[in-house]
Scaffold this motif. Structure first.
Motif, PDB file in Angstrom:
ATOM      1  N   VAL A 152      77.884  20.176 109.853  1.00 37.22           N
ATOM      2  CA  VAL A 152      76.650  18.725 110.040  1.00 37.22           C
ATOM      3  C   VAL A 152      76.410  18.545 111.605  1.00 37.22           C
ATOM      4  O   VAL A 152      76.456  18.787 111.817  1.00 37.22           O
ATOM      5  CB  VAL A 152      78.052  17.541 109.637  1.00 37.22           C
ATOM      6  N   THR A 153      74.495  17.932 110.865  1.00 38.70           N
ATOM      7  CA  THR A 153      74.039  18.067 111.861  1.00 38.70           C
ATOM      8  C   THR A 153      73.410  16.660 111.972  1.00 38.70           C
ATOM      9  O   THR A 153      73.070  15.989 111.197  1.00 38.70           O
ATOM     10  CB  THR A 153      73.113  19.229 112.280  1.00 38.70           C
ATOM     11  N   VAL A 154      73.132  16.019 113.625  1.00 36.46           N
ATOM     12  CA  VAL A 154      72.353  14.793 113.511  1.00 36.46           C
ATOM     13  C   VAL A 154      70.959  15.298 114.668  1.00 36.46           C
ATOM     14  O   VAL A 154      71.631  15.825 116.155  1.00 36.46           O
ATOM     15  CB  VAL A 154      73.561  13.728 113.682  1.00 36.46           C
ATOM     16  N   ILE A 207      72.999  18.044 105.992  1.00 37.73           N
ATOM     17  CA  ILE A 207      74.457  19.169 105.571  1.00 37.73           C
ATOM     18  C   ILE A 207      73.989  20.612 104.810  1.00 37.73           C
ATOM     19  O   ILE A 207      73.813  20.961 104.618  1.00 37.73           O
ATOM     20  CB  ILE A 207      74.855  17.999 104.681  1.00 37.73           C
ATOM     21  N   ALA A 208      75.223  21.877 105.630  1.00 39.64           N
ATOM     22  CA  ALA A 208      74.827  22.291 105.440  1.00 39.64           C
ATOM     23  C   ALA A 208      74.632  23.261 104.560  1.00 39.64           C
ATOM     24  O   ALA A 208      75.829  23.133 103.483  1.00 39.64           O
ATOM     25  CB  ALA A 208      75.454  23.539 106.326  1.00 39.64           C
ATOM     26  N   GLU A 209      74.529  23.620 103.257  1.00 42.20           N
ATOM     27  CA  GLU A 209      74.932  24.667 102.251  1.00 42.20           C
ATOM     28  C   GLU A 209      75.856  25.299 102.476  1.00 42.20           C
ATOM     29  O   GLU A 209      75.725  26.408 103.630  1.00 42.20           O
ATOM     30  CB  GLU A 209      73.335  25.362 101.564  1.00 42.20           C
ATOM     31  N   ASP A 210      76.860  25.797 101.016  1.00 40.96           N
ATOM     32  CA  ASP A 210      77.371  26.780 101.208  1.00 40.96           C
ATOM     33  C   ASP A 210      77.139  28.004 100.935  1.00 40.96           C
ATOM     34  O   ASP A 210      75.545  28.641 100.390  1.00 40.96           O
ATOM     35  CB  ASP A 210      78.205  27.016  99.475  1.00 40.96           C
ATOM     36  N   GLU A 211      76.841  28.764 102.162  1.00 38.01           N
ATOM     37  CA  GLU A 211      76.351  30.516 103.075  1.00 38.01           C
ATOM     38  C   GLU A 211      76.119  31.207 100.683  1.00 38.01           C
ATOM     39  O   GLU A 211      75.514  31.946 101.189  1.00 38.01           O
ATOM     40  CB  GLU A 211      76.863  31.237 103.585  1.00 38.01           C
ATOM     41  N   ASN A 212      77.475  30.843 100.227  1.00 40.41           N
ATOM     42  CA  ASN A 212      76.938  31.765  99.071  1.00 40.41           C
ATOM     43  C   ASN A 212      75.886  30.509  98.376  1.00 40.41           C
ATOM     44  O   ASN A 212      75.732  31.714  97.012  1.00 40.41           O
ATOM     45  CB  ASN A 212      78.035  31.641  97.769  1.00 40.41           C
TER      46      ASN A 212
END
Length: 201
Positions: A48-50, A72-77
């Protein structure tokens, strides 16, 4: 005599408000973003980044927290694009309720330009399943412990919850050929939102 008391009371209130305004304006919420985003990342199982956050204070809007560029980052898959990105979140808290009643009365929450990707793989897996798995209650917890946790939730009332310019992209790789649907410019508003009572949409 009564006039002097009223004048004195007004001066005390003005000084208190002025001191609170100075504190809020000089309080640097960005200093705590690394710890907050680290905790959020652990809870969600995703990075998570802000970009930045801060407070503002006014008599009309109360205390307003402004948070910019939440991702919110994605699942790498499922790719490299963010699972969720929000341009801005504005959250207002009633100053009078906080000072006089010690209640967390949220006057408004505005989520501006959220973008979310819902993806299903060719195997039928969804990209949000990892978040559900990471945040679901401990199956080993006793039922009474779960009831106590719910009862411990604070009394929270949100006068207005609003989504502006939302964008949803759905990608289904389990069909042939793969399908992609985009829903844009979604606006929604909920009034009198509560954790325990019905609310209007």
């Amino acid at each position: 005599m009564l006039r002097k008391i009223l004048i004195g009371f007004c001066l005390i209130v003005m000084l208190a408000f002025g001191g609170l305004a100075v504190f809020i304006q000089t309080f640097d919420l960005n200093r705590y973003l690394p710890q907050l985003t680290e905790q959020a990342s652990k809870i969600l199982g995703r990075k998570v980044t802000v970009e930045r956050a801060g407070f503002n204070l006014s008599l009309a809007r109360g205390i307003v927290a402004d948070i910019a560029a939440i991702s919110i980052a994605e699942d790498e898959n499922f790719g490299k694009e963010p699972f969720l990105h929000i341009d801005h979140i504005h959250c207002g808290v009633s100053l009078m309720a906080l000072l006089t009643k010690r209640q967390l009365a949220v006057t408004s929450i505005v989520i501006d330009s959220p973008k979310i990707r819902v993806v299903r793989s060719a195997q039928g897996d969804f990209n949000y399943e990892g978040i559900i798995e990471a945040t679901k209650p401990d199956a080993a917890a006793k039922p009474q412990e779960n009831k106590d946790a719910v009862a411990a939730l604070p009394m929270l009332l949100v006068n207005s919850f609003e989504i502006l310019n939302g964008n949803i992209t759905v990608i289904d790789g389990a069909v042939n050929p793969p399908m992609q649907v985009a829903v844009q410019s979604v606006d929604a508003k909920v009034t009198n939102f509560s954790l325990t009572d019905p609310f209007k949409v």
